[in-house]
Design a protein around this motif. Structure first.
Motif, PDB file in Angstrom:
ATOM      1  N   TYR A   1       0.843  -1.200   0.000  1.00 52.46           N
ATOM      2  CA  TYR A   1       0.000   0.000   0.000  1.00 52.46           C
ATOM      3  C   TYR A   1       0.874   1.243   0.000  1.00 52.46           C
ATOM      4  O   TYR A   1       2.025   1.222   0.440  1.00 52.46           O
TER       5      TYR A   1
ATOM      6  N   LYS B   1       2.057   4.700   1.304  1.00 53.09           N
ATOM      7  CA  LYS B   1       2.109   5.287   2.650  1.00 53.09           C
ATOM      8  C   LYS B   1       1.102   6.424   2.758  1.00 53.09           C
ATOM      9  O   LYS B   1       1.023   7.287   1.866  1.00 53.09           O
ATOM     10  N   PRO B   2       0.331   6.453   3.848  1.00 50.37           N
ATOM     11  CA  PRO B   2      -0.738   7.448   3.982  1.00 50.37           C
ATOM     12  C   PRO B   2      -0.257   8.894   3.850  1.00 50.37           C
ATOM     13  O   PRO B   2      -0.893   9.699   3.164  1.00 50.37           O
ATOM     14  N   GLU B   3       0.861   9.217   4.479  1.00 53.70           N
ATOM     15  CA  GLU B   3       1.334  10.609   4.433  1.00 53.70           C
ATOM     16  C   GLU B   3       1.795  10.980   3.029  1.00 53.70           C
ATOM     17  O   GLU B   3       1.570  12.101   2.562  1.00 53.70           O
ATOM     18  N   PHE B   4       2.407  10.036   2.334  1.00 52.54           N
ATOM     19  CA  PHE B   4       2.852  10.298   0.970  1.00 52.54           C
ATOM     20  C   PHE B   4       1.652  10.544   0.063  1.00 52.54           C
ATOM     21  O   PHE B   4       1.619  11.509  -0.705  1.00 52.54           O
TER      22      PHE B   4
ATOM     23  N   GLU C   1      11.153   3.189  -0.308  1.00 58.10           N
ATOM     24  CA  GLU C   1      10.736   3.220   1.103  1.00 58.10           C
ATOM     25  C   GLU C   1      10.060   4.534   1.491  1.00 58.10           C
ATOM     26  O   GLU C   1       9.409   4.619   2.528  1.00 58.10           O
ATOM     27  N   ASN C   2      10.198   5.550   0.649  1.00 55.31           N
ATOM     28  CA  ASN C   2       9.541   6.830   0.935  1.00 55.31           C
ATOM     29  C   ASN C   2       8.042   6.815   0.648  1.00 55.31           C
ATOM     30  O   ASN C   2       7.315   7.671   1.132  1.00 55.31           O
ATOM     31  N   PHE C   3       7.593   5.868  -0.184  1.00 54.80           N
ATOM     32  CA  PHE C   3       6.178   5.914  -0.562  1.00 54.80           C
ATOM     33  C   PHE C   3       5.436   4.590  -0.421  1.00 54.80           C
ATOM     34  O   PHE C   3       4.210   4.572  -0.482  1.00 54.80           O
TER      35      PHE C   3
ATOM     36  N   VAL D   1       4.734   0.579   1.346  1.00 56.63           N
ATOM     37  CA  VAL D   1       4.883  -0.452   2.371  1.00 56.63           C
ATOM     38  C   VAL D   1       4.542  -1.789   1.717  1.00 56.63           C
ATOM     39  O   VAL D   1       3.477  -1.925   1.104  1.00 56.63           O
TER      40      VAL D   1
END
Length: 199
Positions: free
Chosen positions: A102, A104-107, A147-149, A151
């Motif tokens: 998925y 990442k929510p913040e991204f 890894e920034n966006f 999981v």
């Protein structure tokens, strides 16, 4: 290793316009495939369950998933749950293994504040958004570390039941159209396709 660049222009051509969500799907799909250690699906070696819907921003994500993975509606090796999430499960139907991934929510929340999305909210069609707005976002998606966006779960067992293809057909006695046999039904003594049966 699956390389997004090998399929990128095919993805944009298939999708129809340049936007950040389609290559985001390609990168996420490639990462999931690499985690499973699988190649692009030629037939039904892979199966995907996409959790996106059909009435929200960034549905373009699924076109990226399909382009990179070879999971397509024509091969019937993808389905949508319509949960409205930027998430998917990729299943290796041969080894019965899977991963779920998925955004990442913040991204994703930040993506929805982008100039591209602001233009879309105001009614501008994606193909009419200037390249000065779209291209920096596309380039960012293609260059940022995974890894920034994203999981991705560990690989887990997935009992996938393969279904045999249907090759037999029959004629609907109402409209006369040839229909695959498992979708024909008998109603009041007549063999009907679903649309005719539902009339």
């Amino acid at each position: 290793m699956i390389n997004v660049n090998d399929y990128l222009e095919t993805g944009f051509t298939f999708h129809g316009h340049r936007c950040p969500a389609m290559p985001l799907g390609m990168r996420a799909g490639a990462a999931a495939m690499n985690a499973l250690g699988v190649d692009r699906s030629k037939d039904k070696e892979l199966f995907m369950i996409a959790e996106t819907g059909n009435d929200h921003a960034a549905g373009c994500f699924v076109d990226g998933l399909m382009t990179i993975s070879g999971c397509t509606y024509g091969k019937s090796n993808i389905e949508k749950t319509y949960h409205g999430k930027m998430a998917f499960t990729l299943i290796d139907t041969i080894d019965q293994k899977a991963v779920r991934a998925y955004i990442k929510p913040e991204f994703f929340g930040n993506m929805l504040q982008s100039p591209f999305v602001e233009q879309r909210k105001s009614g501008v069609l994606p193909q009419d958004i200037s390249s000065e707005i779209a291209e920096p976002l596309v380039n960012k998606i293609l260059s940022i570390p995974e890894e920034n966006f994203l999981v991705i779960s560990p690989v887990f067992d997935y009992a996938f039941e393969k279904k045999k293809g249907v090759f037999d057909t029959g004629l609907c006695e109402e409209c006369g159209e040839r229909t695959f046999a498992h979708k024909l039904q008998e109603i009041n003594g007549k063999i009907l396709c679903k649309p005719c049966a539902d009339k």
